[in-house]
Design a protein around this motif. Structure first.
Motif, PDB file in Angstrom:
ATOM      1  N   PHE A 157       0.708  -1.224  -0.115  1.00 29.50           N
ATOM      2  CA  PHE A 157      -0.062   0.282   0.255  1.00 29.50           C
ATOM      3  C   PHE A 157       1.179   1.170   0.315  1.00 29.50           C
ATOM      4  CE2 PHE A 157       0.043  -1.724   3.964  1.00 29.50           C
ATOM      5  CZ  PHE A 157       0.882  -0.629   5.175  1.00 29.50           C
ATOM      6  N   ARG A 158       0.734   2.220  -0.548  1.00 26.83           N
ATOM      7  CA  ARG A 158       1.145   3.439  -0.718  1.00 26.83           C
ATOM      8  C   ARG A 158       0.659   3.426   0.810  1.00 26.83           C
ATOM      9  NH1 ARG A 158       4.889   3.328  -2.957  1.00 26.83           N
ATOM     10  NH2 ARG A 158       5.031   1.470  -1.539  1.00 26.83           N
ATOM     11  N   LEU A 202      -2.753 -20.089   6.999  1.00 22.93           N
ATOM     12  CA  LEU A 202      -4.121 -18.999   6.956  1.00 22.93           C
ATOM     13  C   LEU A 202      -5.178 -18.729   6.599  1.00 22.93           C
ATOM     14  CD1 LEU A 202      -1.574 -15.636   6.061  1.00 22.93           C
ATOM     15  CD2 LEU A 202      -2.157 -16.478   8.828  1.00 22.93           C
ATOM     16  N   GLU A 241       4.442  -9.117  -0.945  1.00 20.58           N
ATOM     17  CA  GLU A 241       3.248 -10.044  -0.676  1.00 20.58           C
ATOM     18  C   GLU A 241       2.804 -10.661   0.390  1.00 20.58           C
ATOM     19  OE1 GLU A 241       4.109 -13.616  -3.066  1.00 20.58           O
ATOM     20  OE2 GLU A 241       3.973 -14.502  -1.610  1.00 20.58           O
ATOM     21  N   SER A 244       0.023  -7.108   1.133  1.00 22.76           N
ATOM     22  CA  SER A 244      -1.276  -7.936   1.000  1.00 22.76           C
ATOM     23  C   SER A 244      -2.174  -8.536   1.168  1.00 22.76           C
ATOM     24  CB  SER A 244      -1.287  -7.706  -0.882  1.00 22.76           C
ATOM     25  OG  SER A 244      -0.249  -9.362  -1.189  1.00 22.76           O
ATOM     26  N   HIS A 245      -1.708  -9.132   2.360  1.00 20.84           N
ATOM     27  CA  HIS A 245      -2.406 -10.974   2.610  1.00 20.84           C
ATOM     28  C   HIS A 245      -3.459  -9.925   3.751  1.00 20.84           C
ATOM     29  CE1 HIS A 245      -3.603 -14.209   4.473  1.00 20.84           C
ATOM     30  NE2 HIS A 245      -3.165 -14.846   3.360  1.00 20.84           N
ATOM     31  N   PRO A 246      -4.432 -10.327   3.807  1.00 22.42           N
ATOM     32  CA  PRO A 246      -5.654  -9.739   4.279  1.00 22.42           C
ATOM     33  C   PRO A 246      -5.838  -9.920   5.781  1.00 22.42           C
ATOM     34  CG  PRO A 246      -6.387 -11.130   2.885  1.00 22.42           C
ATOM     35  CD  PRO A 246      -4.870 -10.771   2.552  1.00 22.42           C
ATOM     36  N   ASP A 247      -4.572 -10.618   5.887  1.00 24.85           N
ATOM     37  CA  ASP A 247      -4.299 -11.052   7.788  1.00 24.85           C
ATOM     38  C   ASP A 247      -3.827 -10.391   8.571  1.00 24.85           C
ATOM     39  OD1 ASP A 247      -6.698 -13.009   8.766  1.00 24.85           O
ATOM     40  OD2 ASP A 247      -6.036 -14.652   7.461  1.00 24.85           O
ATOM     41  N   GLU A 249      -2.456  -7.297   6.373  1.00 24.25           N
ATOM     42  CA  GLU A 249      -1.731  -5.640   5.852  1.00 24.25           C
ATOM     43  C   GLU A 249      -2.249  -4.604   7.330  1.00 24.25           C
ATOM     44  OE1 GLU A 249      -4.291  -4.912   1.968  1.00 24.25           O
ATOM     45  OE2 GLU A 249      -3.529  -2.757   2.123  1.00 24.25           O
ATOM     46  N   SER A 250      -3.263  -5.358   7.281  1.00 25.77           N
ATOM     47  CA  SER A 250      -4.393  -4.436   7.949  1.00 25.77           C
ATOM     48  C   SER A 250      -2.882  -4.161   9.495  1.00 25.77           C
ATOM     49  CB  SER A 250      -4.970  -4.622   9.190  1.00 25.77           C
ATOM     50  OG  SER A 250      -5.702  -3.769  10.345  1.00 25.77           O
ATOM     51  N   ALA A 253       0.223  -2.429   8.585  1.00 25.21           N
ATOM     52  CA  ALA A 253      -1.006  -0.623   8.612  1.00 25.21           C
ATOM     53  C   ALA A 253      -0.638  -0.327   9.902  1.00 25.21           C
ATOM     54  CB  ALA A 253      -1.937  -1.130   7.508  1.00 25.21           C
ATOM     55  N   ASP A 254      -1.185  -0.501  10.960  1.00 22.80           N
ATOM     56  CA  ASP A 254      -0.298  -0.344  12.177  1.00 22.80           C
ATOM     57  C   ASP A 254       0.338   0.185  12.669  1.00 22.80           C
ATOM     58  OD1 ASP A 254      -3.423  -0.275  12.721  1.00 22.80           O
ATOM     59  OD2 ASP A 254      -3.543  -1.915  13.124  1.00 22.80           O
TER      60      ASP A 254
ATOM     61  N   SER B 183      -4.943   1.994  -3.902  1.00 24.48           N
ATOM     62  CA  SER B 183      -4.091   1.503  -3.398  1.00 24.48           C
ATOM     63  C   SER B 183      -3.848   2.103  -2.165  1.00 24.48           C
ATOM     64  CB  SER B 183      -2.871   2.258  -4.194  1.00 24.48           C
ATOM     65  OG  SER B 183      -2.424   3.300  -3.963  1.00 24.48           O
ATOM     66  N   TYR B 214      -7.408 -13.681  -2.625  1.00 26.27           N
ATOM     67  CA  TYR B 214      -7.723 -14.331  -0.894  1.00 26.27           C
ATOM     68  C   TYR B 214      -8.970 -15.317  -0.611  1.00 26.27           C
ATOM     69  CZ  TYR B 214      -2.908 -12.686  -0.394  1.00 26.27           C
ATOM     70  OH  TYR B 214      -1.557 -12.057  -0.198  1.00 26.27           O
TER      71      TYR B 214
END
Lengths: 397, 270
Positions: A157-158, A202, A241, A244-247, A249-250, A253-254, B183, B214
């Motif tokens: 993520f940018r 996962l 990679e 970008s994984h949904p588990d 990414e967040s 980002a934190d 993005s 996913y």
């Protein structure tokens, strides 16, 4: 000698005993005197700066030859050592013999350089795990610091693309944290995509022990890297990679937001945004040269800058690499608001303009620019843990 | 003599960074240094100004290395020795930012009880900027849509989250711009997706690209996305998802809570 003299001598010895070289001791005394004469703002990173300079001085100048983007790097012959056991010379009869000989030579040769494949029996530890900044020449670093700037080695993520285009006045997100976290992963993380079990887990049922274990594992390794520890991350090929994984990414980002808080919310971070007047030619050139020097030491330094005349418009980025030609020195910024490809191609350029101020291609003339106050300390933390890890891996302790 | 001792004191502080050329600063180093200083009573012979400066150097360094507790302790010692003619804003600001990283409640208490009063009387030219920043950090108010600089995303995030918790969805939506969310990270994309669903949007959610990549992920974020799309959740119900988010990702609870406010007429029970 007076009692005081003995006391001072004893203490000096106590302190100096910790050093291996008098020059270091002299440096410490000079720095100590500077503490007395400097204003408090000027001494804030004194210890880190001093240690940084020590490591920099140890870095051999010939090692600093790949500072700008080059696609034609040929390993130095001194970096390659053939490790095969001596035996009878093969007789080459056919072309296939030559090919197999070359293959055998390639597989038996090892590299005698930082993080090289040679064992310490054939390559001295000082080359395998140098006690200087050439230790940063570790994958994904191959030929230059620009190697780190690719999409694969960037966060998925940018910083805040949404914000730069937003109807809300130009905001720059968690840029400082984005830059710091990216540097941590680029320096400290290695990826092993062949170990797929954890990643597969996962996708196991929610609440299952397999999924819990996998989540715990990945959060653990992310914690390690963001706490400045070296770590291998299974199941993913690269940073892009992983992030970008949904588990995850967040979670990452934190970490970016927290890294931002620890830098931008500090007194120095808050003060950084205040300089908005253009810098003098002398200061501009000195800043660019300081950054180039860090790149020569295999680092992508974190820099912060403000727009001219607008203290509120601030940004923090990594510098990818630099270009130097007859027109002067140009920094290629790894702007976290831009796609990695754009950065690697050096389309986000920072240079001294005709008026002597600094020009940043997407912004125009900027105000104050500086190497981030945390950069020296971050670099040293990474250097220390990488040295420890290298020594461990290569049996150099 | 004072000058010699001060140099020696700082010299020992400096040696902290070089105790081991390899390992860098560690807690044992700090303890060793403290013992050295105490053993030779170095600090006793320093002037207040010297102690103030020396402790500030060490505190800053400890802050940079992430030793928050120790950093606070040294900032505290520096503050105790601050000369009358020195401005305390830097030390207080540093303490507040370290506290904020360590414990938000403690930081708020420090801000209310000490920082505001002392910072207001500061003569530093950066006073107003720093005061304004911390006032915004601790304020519960939602700010005008002018979020700039390093601090823009921070305040915007706080605002959007607060507005969603207050169920002021249309105002929160106005803070986000869909033109460039592709993005952004999954949290920001979901914020927009949930808010736009509440506003009546039926398709084209930004989270779907990740869900496509996913499809089997049982993560909370992917279940939120499934709910928006109207497909089967990996958990039994929205209530279960709420409990799961509260237990595992409490900072995302506000997103799940907002799903309950999607108007019934457009909600498809998955």
């Amino acid at each position: 000698m007076s009692r005081l003299g003995f006391f001072l001598l004893f203490l000096s010895t106590a302190c100096l005993g910790l050093y291996s070289c008098n020059q270091v001791g002299l440096g410490a005394l000079t720095a100590a005197k500077n503490v007395i004469t400097s204003p408090i703002d000027g001494i804030s990173s004194l210890l880190s700066n001093r240690r940084y300079n020590e490591v920099e001085e140890r870095t051999p100048s010939e090692a600093r030859s790949v500072n700008s983007l080059s696609f034609n790097h040929v390993p130095k012959t001194s970096e390659v050592i053939r490790c095969e056991v001596q035996g009878p010379r093969p007789i080459l009869e056919r072309e296939s013999d030559l090919e197999s000989l070359m293959g055998a030579t390639r597989s038996s040769a090892c590299s005698c350089k930082a993080w090289g494949s040679c064992s310490q029996d054939v390559c001295e530890c000082a080359k395998l795990c140098p006690n200087d900044f050439s230790l940063f020449k570790r994958a994904p670093f191959e030929q230059s610091t620009a190697d780190l700037t690719s999409n694969d080695h960037s966060l998925s993520f940018r910083n805040a693309d949404s914000m730069t285009l937003s109807s809300i006045e130009g905001t720059n997100g968690y840029c400082w944290g984005h830059a710091s976290t990216t540097a941590q992963f680029n320096r400290l993380a290695t990826f092993d995509p062949s170990e797929t079990q954890m990643k597969s887990n996962l996708d196991a049922a929610s609440g299952s022990p397999e999924r819990s274990e996998a989540l715990s594992y990945y959060k653990g390794v992310i914690d390690k890297v963001t706490n400045n520890k070296v770590s291998t991350i299974d199941g993913f090929a690269n940073l892009n990679e992983l992030s970008s994984h949904p588990d995850l990414e967040s979670y990452i980002a934190d970490k970016v937001a927290k890294a931002w808080a620890s830098r931008a919310m500090s007194f120095q971070g808050l003060r950084t945004a205040l300089g908005t007047g253009a810098m003098s030619q002398e200061k501009s050139s000195a800043f660019l040269e300081d950054v180039a020097k860090k790149i020569d030491n295999f680092q992508q330094p974190q820099i912060v800058f403000t727009a001219k005349g607008n203290a509120a418009q601030t940004h923090a980025v990594l510098v990818s690499h630099y270009e130097r030609d007859e027109s002067g020195l140009t920094l290629c910024l790894r702007d976290n608001n831009e796609p990695p490809t754009v950065n690697k191609l050096c389309l986000n350029r920072m240079f001294v303009d005709d008026d002597g101020g600094i020009h940043y291609s997407p912004w125009g003339k900027i105000g104050r620019a500086a190497i981030a106050h945390n950069d020296q300390a971050d670099t040293l933390k990474h250097f220390d843990v990488l040295k420890e890890e290298c020594d461990r891996l290569k049996g150099c302790k | 003599m004072f000058r010699s001792k001060f140099i020696l004191f700082i010299y020992c502080l400096l040696s902290l960074g070089s105790f081991q050329q390899v390992r860098g600063m560690s807690k044992p180093d700090i303890e060793e240094l403290e013992q050295l200083i105490e053993k030779h009573q170095l600090a006793l012979s320093l002037t207040r100004a010297q102690k103030y400066r020396a402790y500030a150097v060490l505190a800053r360094e400890l802050e940079l290395y992430g030793y928050l507790e120790e950093s606070l302790s040294y900032y505290g010692r520096s503050l105790k020795n601050i000369p009358r003619d020195q401005d305390s804003l830097e030390i207080l600001s540093s303490m507040l930012s370290v506290l904020y990283r360590k414990d938000r409640e403690e930081a708020l208490k420090f801000y209310q009880q000490k920082f505001k009063k002392a910072a207001t009387s500061s003569t530093s030219p950066v006073k107003s900027k720093i005061l304004d920043f911390w006032k915004k950090v601790f304020s519960k108010k939602v700010f005008k849509p002018s979020h700039v600089g390093f601090y823009g995303q921070f305040f915007k995030d706080q605002d959007v989250k607060t507005l969603m918790q207050q169920k002021k969805y249309s105002v929160a939506l106005s803070f986000l711009d869909p033109k460039a969310l592709k993005s952004a990270d999954i949290n920001h994309r979901l914020e927009y997706d949930v808010l736009s669903k509440i506003a009546g949007k039926k398709s084209g959610f930004f989270c779907l690209s990740t869900l496509k990549k996913y499809p089997n992920s049982p993560s909370v974020t992917m279940d939120i996305c499934r709910y928006l799309k109207g497909i089967q959740l990996k958990v039994e119900s929205l209530e279960t998802l709420k409990k799961k988010a509260a237990a595992q990702l409490p900072h995302l609870s506000y997103l799940v809570d907002a799903l309950f406010d999607i108007p019934v007429e457009q909600e498809k029970k998955p």
